[in-house]
Design a protein around this motif. Structure first.
Motif, PDB file in Angstrom:
ATOM      1  N   GLN A   1       1.643  -5.108  -3.860  1.00 11.34           N
ATOM      2  CA  GLN A   1       0.700  -4.014  -4.088  1.00 11.34           C
ATOM      3  C   GLN A   1       1.440  -2.707  -4.371  1.00 11.34           C
ATOM      4  N   GLU A   2       2.473  -2.439  -3.592  1.00 14.04           N
ATOM      5  CA  GLU A   2       3.245  -1.209  -3.795  1.00 14.04           C
ATOM      6  C   GLU A   2       3.935  -1.215  -5.155  1.00 14.04           C
ATOM      7  N   SER A   3       4.492  -2.366  -5.533  1.00 11.33           N
ATOM      8  CA  SER A   3       5.192  -2.428  -6.818  1.00 11.33           C
ATOM      9  C   SER A   3       4.211  -2.238  -7.974  1.00 11.33           C
TER      10      SER A   3
ATOM     11  N   THR B   1       6.013  -6.981  -9.835  1.00 12.89           N
ATOM     12  CA  THR B   1       4.704  -7.397  -9.318  1.00 12.89           C
ATOM     13  C   THR B   1       4.430  -8.844  -9.671  1.00 12.89           C
TER      14      THR B   1
ATOM     15  N   THR C   1       2.044  -6.644   0.634  1.00 13.51           N
ATOM     16  CA  THR C   1       2.225  -5.198   0.606  1.00 13.51           C
ATOM     17  C   THR C   1       3.250  -4.794  -0.443  1.00 13.51           C
TER      18      THR C   1
ATOM     19  N   PHE D   1       0.893  -0.615  -7.722  1.00  6.87           N
ATOM     20  CA  PHE D   1       0.116   0.623  -7.680  1.00  6.87           C
ATOM     21  C   PHE D   1       0.946   1.883  -7.485  1.00  6.87           C
ATOM     22  N   ARG D   2       2.042   1.788  -6.775  1.00  2.00           N
ATOM     23  CA  ARG D   2       2.808   2.989  -6.471  1.00  2.00           C
ATOM     24  C   ARG D   2       4.046   3.125  -7.356  1.00  2.00           C
ATOM     25  N   TRP D   3       4.763   2.018  -7.549  1.00  2.00           N
ATOM     26  CA  TRP D   3       6.046   2.102  -8.242  1.00  2.00           C
ATOM     27  C   TRP D   3       5.950   1.796  -9.731  1.00  2.00           C
TER      28      TRP D   3
END
Length: 154
Positions: free
Chosen positions: A35-37, A47, A32, A39-41
Protein backbone atom coordinates in the motif's frame (compact mmCIF):
# COMPACT_ATOMS: atom_id res chain seq x y z
CA UNK A 1 3.25 -42.80 32.07
CA UNK A 2 1.05 -41.68 29.21
CA UNK A 3 1.63 -42.31 25.57
CA UNK A 4 2.71 -39.01 23.96
CA UNK A 5 1.67 -40.22 20.50
CA UNK A 6 -1.98 -40.23 21.59
CA UNK A 7 -1.89 -36.80 23.25
CA UNK A 8 0.17 -34.21 21.38
CA UNK A 9 2.60 -32.20 23.41
CA UNK A 10 1.28 -28.82 24.56
CA UNK A 11 4.41 -27.24 23.11
CA UNK A 12 3.27 -28.22 19.61
CA UNK A 13 0.09 -26.19 19.99
CA UNK A 14 2.09 -23.26 21.33
CA UNK A 15 4.43 -23.39 18.32
CA UNK A 16 1.53 -23.62 15.89
CA UNK A 17 -0.19 -20.67 17.52
CA UNK A 18 3.02 -18.65 17.37
CA UNK A 19 3.45 -19.58 13.70
CA UNK A 20 -0.09 -18.41 12.87
CA UNK A 21 0.42 -15.13 14.72
CA UNK A 22 3.78 -14.48 13.06
CA UNK A 23 2.34 -15.38 9.65
CA UNK A 24 -0.49 -12.86 10.10
CA UNK A 25 2.03 -10.20 11.11
CA UNK A 26 4.15 -10.95 8.03
CA UNK A 27 1.10 -10.70 5.76
CA UNK A 28 0.04 -7.46 7.44
CA UNK A 29 3.50 -5.97 6.98
CA UNK A 30 3.61 -7.07 3.35
CA UNK A 31 0.17 -5.52 2.71
CA UNK A 32 1.28 -2.27 4.35
CA UNK A 33 4.46 -2.17 2.25
CA UNK A 34 2.46 -2.75 -0.93
CA UNK A 35 0.00 0.00 0.00
CA UNK A 36 2.79 2.42 0.89
CA UNK A 37 4.69 1.67 -2.31
CA UNK A 38 1.52 2.35 -4.32
CA UNK A 39 -0.05 5.31 -2.55
CA UNK A 40 2.82 7.10 -0.86
CA UNK A 41 6.00 6.29 -2.76
CA UNK A 42 4.67 5.84 -6.29
CA UNK A 43 6.83 2.73 -6.75
CA UNK A 44 4.40 0.84 -8.95
CA UNK A 45 6.81 -1.87 -10.14
CA UNK A 46 7.55 -2.57 -6.49
CA UNK A 47 3.80 -2.60 -5.80
CA UNK A 48 3.37 -5.31 -8.43
CA UNK A 49 6.11 -7.45 -6.88
CA UNK A 50 4.80 -7.00 -3.34
CA UNK A 51 1.22 -7.67 -4.42
CA UNK A 52 2.29 -10.84 -6.22
CA UNK A 53 4.08 -12.04 -3.08
CA UNK A 54 1.05 -11.19 -0.98
CA UNK A 55 -1.24 -13.18 -3.29
CA UNK A 56 1.10 -16.18 -3.17
CA UNK A 57 1.53 -16.12 0.59
CA UNK A 58 -2.02 -15.38 1.67
CA UNK A 59 -4.30 -18.31 2.22
CA UNK A 60 -7.32 -16.25 1.23
CA UNK A 61 -9.56 -13.49 2.38
CA UNK A 62 -8.83 -9.81 2.59
CA UNK A 63 -5.11 -9.94 1.88
CA UNK A 64 -5.63 -11.64 -1.47
CA UNK A 65 -8.33 -9.16 -2.56
CA UNK A 66 -6.27 -6.18 -1.45
CA UNK A 67 -3.30 -7.54 -3.42
CA UNK A 68 -5.46 -7.83 -6.52
CA UNK A 69 -6.82 -4.31 -6.02
CA UNK A 70 -3.29 -2.90 -5.68
CA UNK A 71 -2.26 -4.79 -8.80
CA UNK A 72 -5.04 -3.10 -10.79
CA UNK A 73 -3.98 0.31 -9.46
CA UNK A 74 -0.31 -0.31 -10.24
CA UNK A 75 -1.00 -1.45 -13.81
CA UNK A 76 -3.16 1.60 -14.34
CA UNK A 77 -0.47 3.94 -12.98
CA UNK A 78 2.15 2.29 -15.19
CA UNK A 79 0.01 2.89 -18.27
CA UNK A 80 -0.87 -0.78 -18.75
CA UNK A 81 -4.51 0.14 -19.32
CA UNK A 82 -5.58 -3.08 -21.03
CA UNK A 83 -4.09 -5.19 -18.23
CA UNK A 84 -5.63 -2.95 -15.57
CA UNK A 85 -9.07 -3.26 -17.20
CA UNK A 86 -8.71 -7.03 -17.60
CA UNK A 87 -7.81 -7.44 -13.93
CA UNK A 88 -10.51 -4.98 -12.84
CA UNK A 89 -13.14 -7.07 -14.63
CA UNK A 90 -11.91 -10.22 -12.88
CA UNK A 91 -11.90 -8.42 -9.54
CA UNK A 92 -15.41 -7.10 -10.13
CA UNK A 93 -16.77 -10.53 -11.04
CA UNK A 94 -15.20 -12.20 -8.02
CA UNK A 95 -16.05 -9.57 -5.39
CA UNK A 96 -19.54 -8.44 -6.43
CA UNK A 97 -21.36 -10.33 -3.67
CA UNK A 98 -19.03 -9.09 -0.94
CA UNK A 99 -20.17 -5.50 -1.36
CA UNK A 100 -16.64 -4.18 -0.93
CA UNK A 101 -16.95 -0.58 -2.05
CA UNK A 102 -13.16 -0.07 -2.13
CA UNK A 103 -13.07 -2.70 -4.86
CA UNK A 104 -16.00 -1.05 -6.64
CA UNK A 105 -14.28 2.33 -6.47
CA UNK A 106 -11.07 0.91 -7.93
CA UNK A 107 -13.01 -0.77 -10.74
CA UNK A 108 -15.06 2.35 -11.50
CA UNK A 109 -11.93 4.54 -11.61
CA UNK A 110 -10.16 2.06 -13.86
CA UNK A 111 -13.07 1.91 -16.28
CA UNK A 112 -13.46 5.71 -16.36
CA UNK A 113 -9.74 6.26 -16.94
CA UNK A 114 -9.89 3.75 -19.80
CA UNK A 115 -12.86 5.58 -21.34
CA UNK A 116 -15.29 2.75 -20.56
CA UNK A 117 -18.00 5.00 -19.15
CA UNK A 118 -20.95 2.67 -19.75
CA UNK A 119 -19.10 -0.17 -18.07
CA UNK A 120 -18.29 2.11 -15.13
CA UNK A 121 -21.95 3.06 -14.77
CA UNK A 122 -22.95 -0.61 -14.87
CA UNK A 123 -20.78 -1.42 -11.83
CA UNK A 124 -23.26 0.00 -9.34
CA UNK A 125 -26.18 -1.83 -10.94
CA UNK A 126 -24.26 -5.10 -11.07
CA UNK A 127 -23.44 -4.85 -7.38
CA UNK A 128 -26.89 -6.32 -6.62
CA UNK A 129 -28.19 -6.16 -3.05
CA UNK A 130 -24.66 -5.35 -1.94
CA UNK A 131 -25.09 -2.12 -3.94
CA UNK A 132 -27.42 -0.60 -1.38
CA UNK A 133 -26.19 2.37 0.58
CA UNK A 134 -24.20 1.13 3.59
CA UNK A 135 -24.89 2.51 7.05
CA UNK A 136 -21.48 2.31 8.75
CA UNK A 137 -18.81 5.01 8.45
CA UNK A 138 -15.96 3.49 6.44
CA UNK A 139 -18.18 1.63 3.99
CA UNK A 140 -20.38 4.71 3.60
CA UNK A 141 -17.33 6.81 2.70
CA UNK A 142 -16.29 4.30 0.03
CA UNK A 143 -19.86 4.18 -1.31
CA UNK A 144 -19.85 8.00 -1.54
CA UNK A 145 -16.57 7.91 -3.45
CA UNK A 146 -18.10 5.48 -5.95
CA UNK A 147 -21.10 7.79 -6.37
CA UNK A 148 -18.82 10.78 -6.90
CA UNK A 149 -16.75 8.91 -9.47
CA UNK A 150 -19.87 7.71 -11.28
CA UNK A 151 -20.84 11.35 -11.82
CA UNK A 152 -17.68 11.67 -13.90
CA UNK A 153 -18.84 8.79 -16.09
CA UNK A 154 -22.12 10.53 -16.88
Amino acid sequence: MGDSSIHPQPELFTYLLMLVLVWRAVLGALRTLAQESCFRWGEFHKTLRLSRALRWLSVGGGYRWEAQRLTVLAHEALGNTAEAVRRARILLASRREAGDWRIANTVVNTFINAGLYQEALAVEHSWGSAGERPQDGARLLEWCLVQLNLVEAV
